[in-house]
Motif scaffolding. Sequence first.
Motif, mmCIF file in Angstrom:
data_model
loop_
_atom_site.group_PDB
_atom_site.id
_atom_site.type_symbol
_atom_site.label_atom_id
_atom_site.label_comp_id
_atom_site.label_asym_id
_atom_site.label_seq_id
_atom_site.Cartn_x
_atom_site.Cartn_y
_atom_site.Cartn_z
ATOM 1 N N ILE A 36 8.088 3.206 5.214
ATOM 2 C CA ILE A 36 7.501 2.231 4.294
ATOM 3 C C ILE A 36 8.338 2.114 3.024
ATOM 4 C CG2 ILE A 36 5.527 1.850 2.775
ATOM 5 C CD1 ILE A 36 3.745 2.811 5.098
ATOM 6 N N ALA A 40 11.224 -1.041 1.564
ATOM 7 C CA ALA A 40 11.232 -1.651 0.236
ATOM 8 C C ALA A 40 12.459 -1.231 -0.574
ATOM 9 C CB ALA A 40 9.957 -1.291 -0.516
ATOM 10 N N SER A 234 1.929 4.935 0.058
ATOM 11 C CA SER A 234 3.369 4.708 0.228
ATOM 12 C C SER A 234 3.737 3.267 -0.094
ATOM 13 C CB SER A 234 3.790 5.057 1.656
ATOM 14 O OG SER A 234 3.580 6.426 1.929
ATOM 15 N N SER A 235 2.928 2.305 0.341
ATOM 16 C CA SER A 235 3.245 0.901 0.071
ATOM 17 C C SER A 235 2.983 0.539 -1.384
ATOM 18 C CB SER A 235 2.485 -0.023 1.025
ATOM 19 O OG SER A 235 1.100 0.238 1.034
ATOM 20 N N ALA A 238 5.993 1.772 -3.070
ATOM 21 C CA ALA A 238 7.086 0.862 -2.721
ATOM 22 C C ALA A 238 7.064 -0.369 -3.612
ATOM 23 C CB ALA A 238 6.976 0.458 -1.253
ATOM 24 N N ALA A 253 -0.347 -3.401 -1.600
ATOM 25 C CA ALA A 253 -0.582 -2.267 -0.701
ATOM 26 C C ALA A 253 -1.828 -2.484 0.148
ATOM 27 C CB ALA A 253 -0.709 -0.977 -1.509
ATOM 28 N N PHE A 256 -1.011 -5.041 2.779
ATOM 29 C CA PHE A 256 -0.096 -4.477 3.776
ATOM 30 C C PHE A 256 -0.866 -3.625 4.777
ATOM 31 C CE2 PHE A 256 2.496 -0.833 5.145
ATOM 32 C CZ PHE A 256 3.504 -1.509 5.832
ATOM 33 N N LEU A 281 6.616 -4.230 8.261
ATOM 34 C CA LEU A 281 7.526 -3.689 7.258
ATOM 35 C C LEU A 281 8.335 -4.777 6.554
ATOM 36 C CD1 LEU A 281 8.793 -0.487 9.111
ATOM 37 C CD2 LEU A 281 7.297 -0.579 7.102
ATOM 38 N N LEU A 284 7.317 -5.780 3.060
ATOM 39 C CA LEU A 284 7.782 -4.961 1.939
ATOM 40 C C LEU A 284 9.252 -5.221 1.637
ATOM 41 C CD1 LEU A 284 5.981 -1.625 2.841
ATOM 42 C CD2 LEU A 284 5.245 -3.396 1.234
#
Length: 291
Positions: A36, A40, A234-235, A238, A253, A256, A281, A284
């Motif tokens: 992830i 990005a 994580s997103s 990112a 996020a 996503f 993905l 991102l």
Amino acid sequence: MSVKLYDRNPRYIPRIAAVHDMCGYGKCSLTAAIPILSAAGCDVCPVPTALFSAHTNYPVFTMHDTTPILNGYLDAWQQEDVALDGVYSGFLGSADQVALIERLYHDYPNALRLVDPVMGDGGNMYATYTEELCKAMGRLANGADILMPNLTEASILTGRDYVGQNIADAQIDETLQALLDLGAKNVVLKGIDHNDGYLRNYIVNAEEGVSAKTECKHEKLPFMIHGTGDAFASSLIAAVMAGRDMTEAAQIAGEFVRHSMINTQYQPDFERRGVSFELNLGDLTKLVQLD
């Protein structure tokens, strides 16, 4: 006004230490953070806190605690002059590992402190966690640039009773204030469910206070999936490292994760295995694409 934590140079690839466990099967922790954040445009530097055959939602799993090797691991980074822009911590294998994260804070004082205090969900601690580990985890809240607990973790951190996901606005404010009182600079409180077809996340920063909190609302899907918290954290990071402000990052996020969950439902054993985000993905990558 929402806080922007990172001013992204479009040609620069920021480096993030991801202090998480590694699961051979089941999408969470490093198997979420690495792809992830990489999508990005971040360079992910893993610090594996434990090695699992599968995550702890499976009835059978093996665990290897990596604590004895990690000081030497970080010594080697120091000798090689590794530079970091952020330290992102999640699932820990032992209470002693909190000191290792604190060492990273000392070694890299300018790195953002990104804390997902992974301890439990649904009112229960995870199988490998102890009271000692949960108490030690609380030390990471003080000074966190972003603290991202769900309601179970917020209850553990603040010593409040867990009363379920459907909490009143006054309880949300009290919980956010209690988390800020621990020393966090920004808090994202995840997963409030008022049973109206939406999930909500709340974002607050210490300077403006709880009265200036913002809400991100996302359509609730009719199924649950293990590992959504890791994918969300994580997103969100990112998006922050792509130069988005906290509220925009939380909105990115949440969407996503929702879009990824829609694709995940077509995979075998999807509710337990984790979020199949591979097809999403590109969302991102668009955050950092160069003209």
